[in-house]
Design an enzyme around this catalytic site. Structure first.
Site, PDB file in Angstrom:
ATOM      1  N   THR B 621      45.611  59.840 -20.446  1.00  0.00           N
ATOM      2  CA  THR B 621      46.827  59.849 -19.624  1.00  0.00           C
ATOM      3  C   THR B 621      46.594  61.160 -18.503  1.00  0.00           C
ATOM      4  O   THR B 621      47.079  61.097 -17.678  1.00  0.00           O
ATOM      5  CB  THR B 621      48.169  60.102 -20.450  1.00  0.00           C
ATOM      6  OG1 THR B 621      47.782  61.195 -21.395  1.00  0.00           O
ATOM      7  CG2 THR B 621      48.505  58.734 -21.156  1.00  0.00           C
ATOM      8  N   GLU B 692      49.341  68.999 -11.609  1.00  0.00           N
ATOM      9  CA  GLU B 692      49.399  69.622 -10.396  1.00  0.00           C
ATOM     10  C   GLU B 692      47.941  70.231  -9.837  1.00  0.00           C
ATOM     11  O   GLU B 692      47.599  70.060  -8.611  1.00  0.00           O
ATOM     12  CB  GLU B 692      50.249  70.695 -10.072  1.00  0.00           C
ATOM     13  CG  GLU B 692      51.712  70.094 -10.436  1.00  0.00           C
ATOM     14  CD  GLU B 692      52.891  71.258 -10.172  1.00  0.00           C
ATOM     15  OE1 GLU B 692      52.664  72.081 -10.137  1.00  0.00           O
ATOM     16  OE2 GLU B 692      54.069  70.525  -9.935  1.00  0.00           O
TER      17      GLU B 692
END
Lengths: 207, 732, 316
Positions: B621, B692
């Protein structure tokens, strides 16, 4: 530039929005009626995931809202409601369409397959399995549309339907990475799972 | 539990579950359409009716009149909530623009009414019957104009964030090689797939909101403040979100109007904001103007570096600090990093995935490419040469754990960087001009306090409850992995309940802190639960071990299930020791692009990210987070721009056809390499975020690859065909 | 979306007659553009006549050696028809370049011709727009016009016809066939089908109220090499910034049309005649009298470069 009147109004004069229903012969036979709210509804019968479903709907109801709000089949998603994202993709009579840009009444007699009809958590469709295996999603909101789209898309390749990236129109098409990416471009994934989705589809396409 | 010092060896260093690629535990629900998103809760609150939002037709001014009668008498209408009939609502700390109430308009598509009807079709039709007139004020909608004005009138700068070391100006003036360039990035939209959506229901004075929100505790506090009611009477439930990217850090007007409308209609009300409203009604990423100056010696050693960023927002809003990463990236004793904010009357700008750093890399990492070219140096070697020892913007601060150089070297090897031709425009394949680009990436590793409750039932099954959210990040799965590891059970024996404000308050999802913070909170609760188990069994908590559903101490073994039912709750907090460190995540990003020599169309062929982000809790993931961020970065580099109409003051292209995010066909081959690193400073799992980091750099790598392919440097993002062909050689 | 009544037509003439007798009536085929606009109340029909049951979904060979494409033939079926792929590849290519797989399954040949502009000010009902609300002004003219028209436009409207299929039909000299409420039919050359905006941008085609498109006729195959190059901001699922359809013969002559630049697929005889002189000469002819804005003047250079790429490919 012209200096048009900047005191913008939402709308000028309006005619009544509640037009009286005049029913064409074909529809009249199925007896439209008034709902308690005073809105006029039409009966619509179609097959959803193998089951015949009869609904009385405001003619303005899209196939998408009929599925989500009336049949409570919320696997089909509303992302933009204007055919610009693909989250609402379902399979109608074997072909993928945007259910948001279709009125439910246009689909009387049609066979509709939604994500719920492809597989369930206990009995997943091979493509649903492949999406899990390859992590072909993140937030999951575009996922049912991606999967429905992909199932039908593989059928389109099988039927020899060409795409924008098909090199030679006289040759058979196959599910190459480029072909899959082009053909799946009507399904936006803002999480950006595209590479994993392509891998999942490739898995299933290769059998 | 308080994290007071960097940890040594922990159970996670011999993990069997944490750190292993693990399929999402919510996968079967998501792929079968059974995961319930906010608007889909037919299972709660019977008698739901539909709300439809009306947005302001002007950007600034006030409502002169609203004619609601026709809407109120339209078929099926149950209630109409109008701004002119509602006092301005309370606000929260989290937003600048008022959400609803009163005649004042501060931005386009600000909500001015909500129509509630029995059906969606009736609500939508009735909403169009509301007639509103406005008194329109002039507004300021041009960032370039406010920044120009600020150059001579400092009062136009409403806030600034400036860090200086040494004497940048003198060092820059004395440098043998200088770069001085300005880059602009446009306003961008989160454009998450699920629009803002809420179902609201009242039971007496208690309000429940099934909504789509990244930060449950913030949202609850905000709703209490907005509605002026005790937060104890408000429940938020957000088990699944269709993406957020910062846009759902706050409650938006869908939640507020659903609450008001449900009260007015006396029925539960569901609202999904129509897509066309989302771009101007909600928040967006600020446009920036960024000036980068770098002075270096002839060997490439940076002496002076300045990165200044200008952005604009509504009064009281925050800035977009595009200089943030430059405080950490490169050595350079004389440095200046600054973010200046001016005022605009556009919709509210606020956090979007890697605020500041995402657009910041589009400037600094292209400037570094420009410097490398001017020096005749390899851009990777230039970056390695200027690797700092300590934080450049505050040299007394150490790095907690930093492997940027290794990211660059591993990436160069893996990507085949040696095959790059340094002279631009020299690789041609038929009509395609081909090039490669690189960028470094830095994103701060934030850590937030986070709580959880972990329970054992009589069957030995573990359940975790926390108000943490899974916005596609994989929270469900890493939390289950963490609890399974800690309690010594199989992953299948753990269930995870997220997003409910009745659960312990977590870090929530934002700032890429979610994974590290929420798992630390689960760890804290598990430590407490283990202590309770050993106490119950009379074991020594120091020596007892938990494995295979059994608890062992010396020669005794008992099944974990015998301890159930048992429940522990704890919150992980952090000591001041972390202030001595800069905790960051690092990456190298590579791109290979092909540019059509005729049309300027750009095709991304390959992308690679090499990430240094501590322990990767779930490589499957985490990789998805990174590739997804790379896609969003590609959008920022090539297509995404909220186009500003500077007369009317709004984003014109406010639909998904007009605001073009990448589609499948835009993305080529993507690879991700995670360095095997551990950061013991940040948290007990030694993990940092990647969601991010993945958007910090790829856009610059693409821009640099386009330059390498074509010799055309576009500094005004996005890099579209019109800008490229203006500089590309003639073909006719 | 305003309320409407709905019925299904049983024959083309019946459909035309029903629409003709009701001012607010409209035909509904695939619905992919009409419903989009109805949701925004840009289109507000009071009665919809669904034509999906009509027998207009065949592609047949004509006595003249061409093809007649029924108005209800879907974009997908059109682009995948073996005869179209073999003899009219430019059409197959243009259709494949449009929209998405889902939309192409639903969009029809007739409906695609009637696709309305994608001008963002047309789509935003708060904005002045002479096309949507005659006399209200044109917000696009001095606004964000990067996607909008550069030639054939007017003071009152700078919108473009956004489609792809019709650009290919223009180079193929296709003819649109219709049926009128009185049962008569007419044939409209594609080049005459879409109106230039002038001072009535709300009028977009020559169709009368109640006139139903029944098909599109392609003359016999033009031979040559077929090209359709669509340039857009992303690689797929986007409207054209500029598109170029070309049919080129071995001697360098041919036909060319441009999409995304004008109120209609943009084709000029003078431009065709200039093909042997290269892209620059063609574009000079095609875009004579253009009216560009700062943010869309690139379209002319882009058209030239796109055509240059096609000509280079044809030579190689």
């Amino acid at each position: 530039m012209s200096d048009w009147n900047l005191s913008v109004t939402r709308r000028g004069l309006l005619t009544s929005s509640a037009a009286v229903l005049s029913i064409a012969p074909a529809i009249r036979a199925r007896a439209a009626s008034q709902s308690s709210a005073g809105a006029t509804t039409l009966p619509v019968t179609f097959e959803v995931n193998g089951q015949e479903r009869m609904l009385r709907l405001d003619p303005r109801t899209t196939l998408l809202d009929a599925l989500r709000e009336h049949l409570k089949l919320t696997g089909t998603k509303k992302g933009c409601d204007h055919g610009q994202c693909g989250a609402c993709t379902v399979i109608v009579n074997g072909e993928r369409i945007n259910s948001c840009l279709s009125l439910a009444v246009q689909h009387a007699g049609d066979q509709v397959t939604t994500i719920e009809g492809l597989g369930t958590p206990d009995d997943l469709h091979p493509l649903q399995e492949a999406f899990i295996e390859h992590d072909g999603y993140q937030c999951g909101y575009c996922t049912p549309g991606q999967i429905c789209s992909a199932v039908a898309m593989l059928g389109e390749i099988e039927r020899g339907i060409p795409s924008h990236v098909t090199g030679d129109l006289s040759k058979a098409v196959s599910a190459t990475n480029m072909e899959v990416r082009e053909r799946m471009s009507g399904n936006i994934c803002r999480c950006g799972a595209y590479s994993n989705i392509a891998a999942a589809i490739a898995d299933v396409a290769e059998g | 539990m308080k994290y007071e010092a960097p940890v040594g060896k922990t159970i996670f260093d011999d993990a069997k579950i944490v750190g292993k690629s693990t399929r999402r535990i919510d996968g079967p629900l998501k792929t079968s359409g059974m995961a319930p998103y906010a608007y889909e809760r037919h299972d709660v609150a019977s008698g739901q009716v539909y709300g439809y939002i009306v947005g302001s037709a002007i950007a600034k001014g006030r409502i002169a009149s609203m004619d609601l009668e026709e809407a109120r008498s339209a078929p099926g209408v149950l209630a109409v909530i109008a701004a002119t009939e509602t006092d301005p609502l309370g606000s929260s700390n989290f937003n600048t623009a008022p959400l609803f109430g009163g005649p004042e308009i501060t931005h386009y598509h600000q909500a001015i009414a909500c129509v509630v009807a029995e059906t969606f079709e009736q609500a939508r039709a009735a909403a169009a019957l509301i007639r509103t007139t406005y008194d329109r004020d002039e507004g300021e909608y041009s960032l370039s104009r406010t920044v120009e004005q600020a150059a001579s009138d400092t009062s136009k700068i409403v806030s600034e964030n400036v860090v200086r070391n040494g004497d940048f100006e003198s060092a820059f003036a004395a440098a043998a090689v200088q770069i001085d360039q300005t880059y602009t990035t446009p306003d961008e939209s989160h454009a998450m797939m699920e629009p803002f959506a809420t179902i609201a229901a009242w039971e007496g004075d208690k309000l429940t909101l099934w909504t789509s929100n990244q930060m449950i505790a913030w949202g609850r506090a905000a709703m209490a403040s907005i509605l002026r009611m005790p937060k104890e009477n408000i429940r938020l439930d957000s088990p699944y979100l269709g993406g957020g990217f910062g846009g759902k850090l706050w409650v938006r007007v869908d939640a507020v109007l659903a609450a008001l409308a449900a009260k007015a209609a006396g029925r539960p009300v569901k609202i999904m904001m129509q897509r066309a409203l989302t771009y101007n009604n909600a928040t967006h990423r600020h446009a920036t103007i960024q000036r980068v100056r770098i002075g270096a010696d002839k060997n490439g050693k940076i002496a002076a570096i300045a990165h200044e960023c200008w952005s604009g927002n509504l009064t009281g809003g925050m800035d977009e600090n595009g200089a943030a990463q430059t405080r950490a990236l490169y050595a350079g004793p004389d440095n200046l990093t600054a973010s200046y904010l001016t005022e605009l009357d556009l919709p509210e700008a606020n956090a979007m995935r890697a605020p500041g750093e995402a657009p910041g890399h589009l400037a600094i990492e292209v400037a570094m490419d420009e410097l490398a070219e001017q020096l005749g140096m390899d851009p990777i070697e230039l970056r390695i040469l200027n690797e700092p020892e300590t934080l450049p913007s505050n040299p007394s601060i150490k790095f907690s754990d930093r492997h940027l150089v290794e990211c660059l070297r591993v990436g160069a090897e893996s990507f085949g960087w040696a095959n790059r031709k340094s002279r631009p425009g020299t690789v041609r394949e038929g009509r395609w001009m081909v090039g490669m680009g690189v960028a470094a990436g830095y994103r701060g590793a934030l850590i937030m306090k986070s709580g959880a409750r972990v329970s054992i039932d009589a069957r030995g099954k573990i359940s975790v409850e926390t108000d943490m959210t899974d916005i596609g990040t994989g929270s469900y799965t890493i939390i289950a992995q963490t609890a399974a590891e800690c309690m010594g059970v199989a992953l299948e024996d753990v269930s995870v309940d997220l997003g409910d404000s009745r659960s312990p308050v977590s870090a929530g999802s934002g700032g890429q802190w979610g994974a590290a913070s929420s798992t630390a909170g689960v760890y804290a609760a598990c430590v407490e639960l283990r202590r309770m188990v050993t106490e119950k069994f009379g074991y020594d908590p120091e020596t007892a071990s938990f494995a295979d559903g059994m608890v062992r101490d010396a020669n005794v073994v008992r099944a974990l299930s015998e301890a159930g039912p048992l429940s522990a709750e704890d919150t992980m907090t952090y000591g001041d020791f972390q202030k001595e460190y800069d905790m960051g995540t690092y990456a190298s990003h590579f791109a290979e692009v092909a540019v059509d020599a005729y049309t300027g169309e750009v095709r991304i062929r390959r992308m690679l990210a090499v990430c240094d982000a501590g322990r990767i809790l779930n490589p499957l993931t985490a990789r998805s987070q990174v590739i997804g961020a790379m896609v969003m970065a590609a959008g920022a580099a090539l297509t995404e721009e909220l186009a500003v109409d500077k007369r009317f003051g709004f984003f014109v292209n406010h639909d998904m056809a007009g605001y073009e995010v990448p589609v499948h066909a835009d993305i080529g081959q993507q690879s991700v390499i995670f360095l095997d690193t551990l950061d013991g400073v940040i948290a007990p799992l030694k993990a940092k975020g990647v969601g991010e980091l993945g958007i910090c750099g790829p856009g610059a790598a693409i821009a640099n690859a386009i330059y390498n392919a074509t010799g055309v440097r576009v500094r005004d993002y996005p890099i579209t065909v019109d800008k490229l062909i203006a500089e590309m050689p003639d073909v006719a | 979306m305003r309320s409407f009544t709905y019925e299904r037509a049983t024959s083309p003439q019946q459909a035309a007659a029903i629409v003709a007798e009701r001012k607010g009536a409209k035909f509904l085929a695939g619905g992919t553009n009409l419903l989009d606009l109805m949701k925004l109340e840009i289109e507000t029909p009071t009665h919809l006549v669904d034509v999906q049951d009509l027998d207009l979904d065949m592609i047949e060979e004509t006595a003249e050696g061409g093809l007649r494409i029924g108005a209800l033939v879907s974009n997908t079926a059109l682009s995948a028809d073996p005869r179209v792929m073999r003899d009219y590849a430019v059409l197959s290519r243009a259709v494949q370049a449009g929209a998405s797989g889902q939309l192409r399954n639903k969009a029809t040949t007739g409906g695609n011709l009637l696709q309305r502009t994608r001008c963002p000010y047309f789509y935003d009902t708060n904005m002045p727009c002479n096309k949507r609300s005659p006399g209200s002004g044109c917000a696009a003219s001095a606004g964000y016009s990067r996607q909008l028209g550069v030639v054939g436009i007017s003071e009152d409207c700078i919108a473009t016809y956004p489609g792809d299929m019709a650009v290919a039909l223009a180079v193929l000299d296709a003819v649109v066939e219709t049926i009128r409420p009185d049962g008569t039919s007419r044939s409209i050359p594609l080049g005459d089908f879409h109106l230039l905006w002038g001072d009535t941008p709300d009028k977009e085609t020559v169709l009368e109220h109640g006139e139903l498109i029944t098909g599109v006729v392609l003359p016999k195959p033009p031979g040559g090499q077929h090209y359709y190059h669509k340039v857009r901001d992303r690689a797929s699922y986007a409207f054209a910034l500029v598109s170029v359809a070309a049919v080129l013969q071995p001697d360098g002559t041919g036909r060319v049309a441009f999409g995304g630049v004008a109120p209609r697929p943009w084709r000029k005889d003078e431009a065709d005649a200039a093909l042997t002189q290269g892209a620059k000469a063609v574009v000079e002819q095609a875009f004579a009298g253009s009216a560009t804005r700062d943010d869309n003047k690139y379209k002319i250079a882009l058209a030239e470069r796109t055509l240059a790429g096609i000509l280079a490919e044809a030579r190689s």
